[in-house]
Write a protein that holds these residues in place. Structure first.
Motif, PDB file in Angstrom:
ATOM      1  N   THR A   6       0.810  -1.036   0.054  1.00  0.00           N
ATOM      2  CA  THR A   6       0.075  -0.195  -0.020  1.00  0.00           C
ATOM      3  C   THR A   6       0.975   1.133  -0.071  1.00  0.00           C
ATOM      4  O   THR A   6       2.226   1.102   0.469  1.00  0.00           O
ATOM      5  N   VAL A   7       0.253   2.413  -0.787  1.00  0.00           N
ATOM      6  CA  VAL A   7       0.876   3.603  -0.543  1.00  0.00           C
ATOM      7  C   VAL A   7       1.519   3.989   0.924  1.00  0.00           C
ATOM      8  O   VAL A   7       2.453   4.544   1.147  1.00  0.00           O
ATOM      9  N   SER A   8       0.638   3.675   1.860  1.00  0.00           N
ATOM     10  CA  SER A   8       0.785   4.225   3.310  1.00  0.00           C
ATOM     11  C   SER A   8       1.863   3.414   3.756  1.00  0.00           C
ATOM     12  O   SER A   8       2.907   3.849   4.629  1.00  0.00           O
ATOM     13  N   ASP A   9       2.065   1.954   3.330  1.00  0.00           N
ATOM     14  CA  ASP A   9       3.066   1.171   3.799  1.00  0.00           C
ATOM     15  C   ASP A   9       4.477   1.374   3.339  1.00  0.00           C
ATOM     16  O   ASP A   9       5.482   1.804   3.925  1.00  0.00           O
ATOM     17  N   GLN A  61      -4.492  13.602 -10.785  1.00  0.00           N
ATOM     18  CA  GLN A  61      -4.058  12.234 -11.340  1.00  0.00           C
ATOM     19  C   GLN A  61      -3.254  11.499 -10.229  1.00  0.00           C
ATOM     20  O   GLN A  61      -3.490  10.203  -9.733  1.00  0.00           O
ATOM     21  N   TRP A  62      -2.388  12.432  -9.458  1.00  0.00           N
ATOM     22  CA  TRP A  62      -1.528  11.663  -8.499  1.00  0.00           C
ATOM     23  C   TRP A  62      -2.571  11.421  -7.155  1.00  0.00           C
ATOM     24  O   TRP A  62      -2.441  10.444  -6.786  1.00  0.00           O
ATOM     25  N   LYS A  63      -3.375  12.221  -6.924  1.00  0.00           N
ATOM     26  CA  LYS A  63      -4.487  11.960  -5.694  1.00  0.00           C
ATOM     27  C   LYS A  63      -5.188  10.460  -5.764  1.00  0.00           C
ATOM     28  O   LYS A  63      -5.141   9.925  -4.867  1.00  0.00           O
ATOM     29  N   ALA A  64      -5.484  10.382  -7.131  1.00  0.00           N
ATOM     30  CA  ALA A  64      -6.316   8.987  -7.495  1.00  0.00           C
ATOM     31  C   ALA A  64      -5.428   7.968  -7.213  1.00  0.00           C
ATOM     32  O   ALA A  64      -6.089   6.951  -6.935  1.00  0.00           O
ATOM     33  N   VAL A  65      -4.319   8.154  -7.302  1.00  0.00           N
ATOM     34  CA  VAL A  65      -3.496   6.777  -7.280  1.00  0.00           C
ATOM     35  C   VAL A  65      -2.437   6.848  -5.879  1.00  0.00           C
ATOM     36  O   VAL A  65      -2.098   5.911  -5.364  1.00  0.00           O
ATOM     37  N   ARG A  91       1.475  -0.592  -7.248  1.00  0.00           N
ATOM     38  CA  ARG A  91       0.800  -0.837  -8.618  1.00  0.00           C
ATOM     39  C   ARG A  91       0.293   0.227  -9.148  1.00  0.00           C
ATOM     40  O   ARG A  91       0.658   0.594 -10.572  1.00  0.00           O
ATOM     41  N   ASP A  92      -0.536   0.781  -8.559  1.00  0.00           N
ATOM     42  CA  ASP A  92      -1.399   2.088  -8.959  1.00  0.00           C
ATOM     43  C   ASP A  92      -0.397   3.135  -9.521  1.00  0.00           C
ATOM     44  O   ASP A  92      -0.226   4.005 -10.585  1.00  0.00           O
ATOM     45  N   ILE A 123       3.119   6.277 -13.387  1.00  0.00           N
ATOM     46  CA  ILE A 123       4.260   6.782 -13.832  1.00  0.00           C
ATOM     47  C   ILE A 123       4.671   6.184 -15.121  1.00  0.00           C
ATOM     48  O   ILE A 123       5.239   6.792 -15.977  1.00  0.00           O
ATOM     49  N   ALA A 124       4.665   4.914 -15.527  1.00  0.00           N
ATOM     50  CA  ALA A 124       5.023   4.140 -16.625  1.00  0.00           C
ATOM     51  C   ALA A 124       4.090   4.859 -17.924  1.00  0.00           C
ATOM     52  O   ALA A 124       4.654   5.010 -18.986  1.00  0.00           O
ATOM     53  N   GLN A 125       3.136   4.977 -17.616  1.00  0.00           N
ATOM     54  CA  GLN A 125       2.062   5.700 -18.689  1.00  0.00           C
ATOM     55  C   GLN A 125       2.624   7.173 -19.161  1.00  0.00           C
ATOM     56  O   GLN A 125       2.409   7.387 -20.198  1.00  0.00           O
ATOM     57  N   HIS A 126       2.977   7.819 -18.218  1.00  0.00           N
ATOM     58  CA  HIS A 126       3.602   9.124 -18.425  1.00  0.00           C
ATOM     59  C   HIS A 126       5.114   9.414 -18.810  1.00  0.00           C
ATOM     60  O   HIS A 126       5.380  10.572 -19.069  1.00  0.00           O
ATOM     61  N   CYS A 127       5.749   8.556 -18.387  1.00  0.00           N
ATOM     62  CA  CYS A 127       7.143   8.410 -18.682  1.00  0.00           C
ATOM     63  C   CYS A 127       7.527   8.767 -20.065  1.00  0.00           C
ATOM     64  O   CYS A 127       6.826   8.255 -21.138  1.00  0.00           O
ATOM     65  N   THR A 128       8.654   9.595 -20.497  1.00  0.00           N
ATOM     66  CA  THR A 128       8.879   9.905 -21.886  1.00  0.00           C
ATOM     67  C   THR A 128      10.290   9.626 -22.148  1.00  0.00           C
ATOM     68  O   THR A 128      11.143  10.271 -22.900  1.00  0.00           O
ATOM     69  N   PHE A 129      11.034   8.870 -21.233  1.00  0.00           N
ATOM     70  CA  PHE A 129      12.571   8.527 -21.334  1.00  0.00           C
ATOM     71  C   PHE A 129      12.771   7.905 -22.889  1.00  0.00           C
ATOM     72  O   PHE A 129      11.902   6.895 -23.114  1.00  0.00           O
TER      73      PHE A 129
END
Length: 219
Positions: free
Chosen positions: A42-45, A74-78, A88-89, A94-100
């Motif tokens: 989880t994001v918390s952990d 968008q960040w708040k949603a994940v 995973r979220d 991040i992978a969806q928006h990465c442009t490297f």
């Protein structure tokens, strides 16, 4: 032609976070060095294991680290609610928006050299993070840069390595037993131990090696 792949997927992002945790958590007494990150964490952990900031400043930091323009909504949603959202979220966003883009060799004296391209790319990534790179050369020692720009160095090296291990050793070791006047050490009683990775050339060659058995220069 050999290349250094940089189209990061969600697993690459997760591995980057895992490697950051391996390196950074032993240096933060509030982090949990024994916690094992995975997609179901989880994001918390994750935040507790790494001693990370709340979701809003964390989202801004992730935008900077991965050179993103993801909106706060968008960040708040994940990232929220933190006890329900998972890595995973986060990794998929991040992978969806990465442009490297993948790093391709440059021509040096009629030879195709991947290491030169990786070095140039690393300099570009570090400069984007505010690191002073004007005097940076392959032979430059990395320890002073880790001392002044630790976060940026670990992040950007990790991105180029796609989360693979570059530093087998990265730890602060006591130097109180040494004669500082002889070893020309700073007054602080600690020094950063980086194992066999001493220069930016070493970093570049290790990045190439861990991304697969690419040869840095080919005739």
């Amino acid at each position: 032609m050999n290349i250094l792949p940089q189209q990061l997927n969600a697993l690459d992002i997760l591995n980057i976070f895992i490697e950051e945790h391996r390196i950074c958590s032993p240096l933060d007494f509030e982090a949990d060095v024994n916690f094992i990150l995975n997609f179901n964490t989880t994001v918390s952990d994750w935040r507790c294991a790494r001693d990370l900031m709340p979701w809003r400043p964390l989202s801004r930091f992730l935008n900077i680290e991965f050179n993103l323009t993801v909106s706060e909504q968008q960040w708040k949603a994940v990232l929220t609610p933190a006890r329900k959202r998972t890595l995973r979220d986060v990794c998929e966003l991040i992978a969806q928006h990465c442009t490297f883009t993948s790093v391709t060799p440059v021509q040096l004296l009629e030879n195709s050299c991947l290491s030169a391209s990786v070095f140039i790319t690393l300099k570009k990534y570090l400069a984007r993070r505010g690191v002073q790179v004007d005097e940076l050369k392959p032979s430059t020692l990395i320890a002073p840069y880790l001392d002044t720009d630790f976060s940026a160095m670990i992040e950007q090296i990790g991105i180029l390595a796609r989360g693979n291990k570059v530093f087998e050793v990265l730890d602060f070791t006591s130097t109180t037993h040494l004669d500082n006047s002889f070893f020309n050490l700073p007054s602080t009683p600690i020094a950063l131990e980086t194992g066999s990775i001493l220069t930016f050339r070493d970093v570049v060659e290790k990045i190439i090696a861990v991304n697969d058995p690419y040869r840095s220069c080919e005739s």
